[in-house]
Design an enzyme around this catalytic site. Structure first.
Site, mmCIF file in Angstrom:
data_model
loop_
_atom_site.group_PDB
_atom_site.id
_atom_site.type_symbol
_atom_site.label_atom_id
_atom_site.label_comp_id
_atom_site.label_asym_id
_atom_site.label_seq_id
_atom_site.Cartn_x
_atom_site.Cartn_y
_atom_site.Cartn_z
ATOM 1 N N LEU A 131 32.430 34.359 41.328
ATOM 2 C CA LEU A 131 32.710 33.244 40.432
ATOM 3 C C LEU A 131 32.776 31.916 41.193
ATOM 4 O O LEU A 131 32.058 30.982 40.883
ATOM 5 C CB LEU A 131 34.022 33.499 39.671
ATOM 6 C CG LEU A 131 34.460 32.420 38.677
ATOM 7 C CD1 LEU A 131 33.442 32.262 37.551
ATOM 8 C CD2 LEU A 131 35.843 32.755 38.106
ATOM 9 N N GLU A 368 42.586 34.253 42.499
ATOM 10 C CA GLU A 368 42.645 34.440 41.036
ATOM 11 C C GLU A 368 43.243 33.215 40.340
ATOM 12 O O GLU A 368 44.008 33.324 39.385
ATOM 13 C CB GLU A 368 43.446 35.698 40.649
ATOM 14 C CG GLU A 368 43.095 36.966 41.399
ATOM 15 C CD GLU A 368 41.711 37.502 41.102
ATOM 16 O OE1 GLU A 368 40.814 36.706 40.780
ATOM 17 O OE2 GLU A 368 41.515 38.717 41.226
#
Length: 384
Positions: A131, A368
């Site tokens: 990502l 995260e």
């Protein structure tokens, strides 16, 4: 030293208690004796992760029909915590793999799930989640990695950064731009690691978690079959954010396990270390520090499990996941720092593991979604 204090747990089934016992047995026998050596050498314990997979620990929250463990998230997270108490890098590997299976499990078609998910959950394969980018960490919607349709495939070009398992993973979730600017032009592709044009770069030299491989991945015209698109085209940002909610709980569980390990070690040391004719645990300055550490660990665990139970009940839990990730990882940083303080000068040397715990705790505040992003999520929810 007695290093593993007993943590009282209320689990939803006898099967869950047995699973946690199995996890502890494997973690004590296979992980704990090897952690220091592998971390010192910076070697990823791929075979040990495979051992966990064969024991069924790499697919715990996913359906049995695809080879998963069909366990509630509440149970899966407590398994992660037990792994992190022995070796954070391995717990993080399980958390990242579980995250990497989510886009297919949550958004793939029935045909895609039947074809691909059993191998991903079976224990032999390891996943990664692509990502972040070198110029865009927190601002995922600004990604520049592109996928252009060419016949029955997508051609992917760009670079991803901070990819856990880079070079070791068997499959990659690639978030890439297939449409216009912003969040609405992003798609998710599931690619085999052996795809030509997927090129892992040199490993990063990290402060902690040195046994966990992290690197950039370059996509140099990598061709990914069109049937590896997960969800509809240009809906990938929603997939990414949904996956991160669960991933944040995984990191929070890792933080609780790491902090529990630091607390256990500090308590055992303080009971043995003698100063002024008595164990230092008897001094109020040390005893109160340990009491505060223990309370913080328990509070983080409670917050984490409350969010997990919302998820298991099918209720919205994203904001609670952000709170759990924020609190648990800030707590782990504080508790590991205090554990070093309890040991004094001995806490600062590699003869004791608390200096490693402190270095490892730092990254949990970053991955995260940084804790600043968690605060953004929470504050926006409060003022909506």
């Amino acid at each position: 030293m007695n290093l593993h204090s007993h943590v009282e747990r209320i689990l939803p089934s006898d099967e869950a208690y047995a699973l946690l016992d199995l996890t502890r047995d494997i973690a004590d026998a296979e992980l704990a004796p090897r952690a220091d050596d592998f971390e010192a050498r910076g070697e990823f314990p791929r075979d040990l992760v495979r051992t966990l997979g064969r024991a069924g620990l790499l697919g715990l929250p996913y359906p049995e029909e695809y080879g998963g463990g069909a366990q509630p998230y509440e149970v899966y997270l407590q398994v992660l915590e037990e792994l992190a108490r022995r070796w954070l890098a391995v717990a993080e590997a399980v958390s990242v793999h579980t995250l990497a299976c989510y886009p297919l499990a949550g958004f793939g078609t029935d045909a895609q799930r039947k074809r691909l998910l059993p191998d991903m959950l079976g224990g032999e394969l390891l996943g990664a989640y692509c990502l972040s980018e070198p110029a865009g960490g927190s601002d995922a919607a600004a990604m520049t990695t592109k996928a252009v349709r060419d016949g029955d495939a997508y051609v992917v070009t760009g670079t991803k950064a901070w990819i856990t398992h880079a070079g070791y993973a068997d499959f990659y979730n690639i978030f890439c731009r297939t449409g216009g600017p912003g969040a609405r032009g992003i798609s998710c592709l599931l690619a085999d690691a052996a795809t030509p044009g997927i090129v892992p770069q040199a490993r990063e030299r990290t402060m902690g978690l040195r046994a966990s491989p992290v690197a950039q991945i370059a996509f140099d015209g990598a061709r990914v079959a069109g049937d590896r698109l997960l969800g509809e085209e240009n809906t990938g940002f929603r997939i990414a954010m949904s996956a991160l909610d669960g991933g944040r709980l995984g990191i929070a569980a890792c933080a609780v396990g790491l902090a529990q390990a630091a607390l256990d070690y500090a308590v055992a040391y303080a009971q043995e270390r003698q100063q002024f004719g008595q164990p230092i645990a008897q001094f109020q300055g040390v005893g109160f520090l340990l009491a505060d550490m223990a309370t913080q660990v328990s509070a983080a665990r409670a917050l984490l499990l409350a969010a997990a139970r919302l998820r298991d009940a099918g209720r919205p839990y994203g904001v609670e996941a952000a709170k759990a990730k924020l609190f648990a990882t800030d707590m782990a940083m504080r508790v590991t720092t205090d554990a070093v303080q309890v040991l004094g000068g001995y806490g600062y040397v590699a003869d004791h593991p608390v200096e490693r715990y402190m270095r490892e705790a730092k990254v949990l505040q970053i991955v995260e979604g940084t804790n600043q992003i968690q605060r953004l999520v929470i504050s926006r929810a409060l003022t909506k």
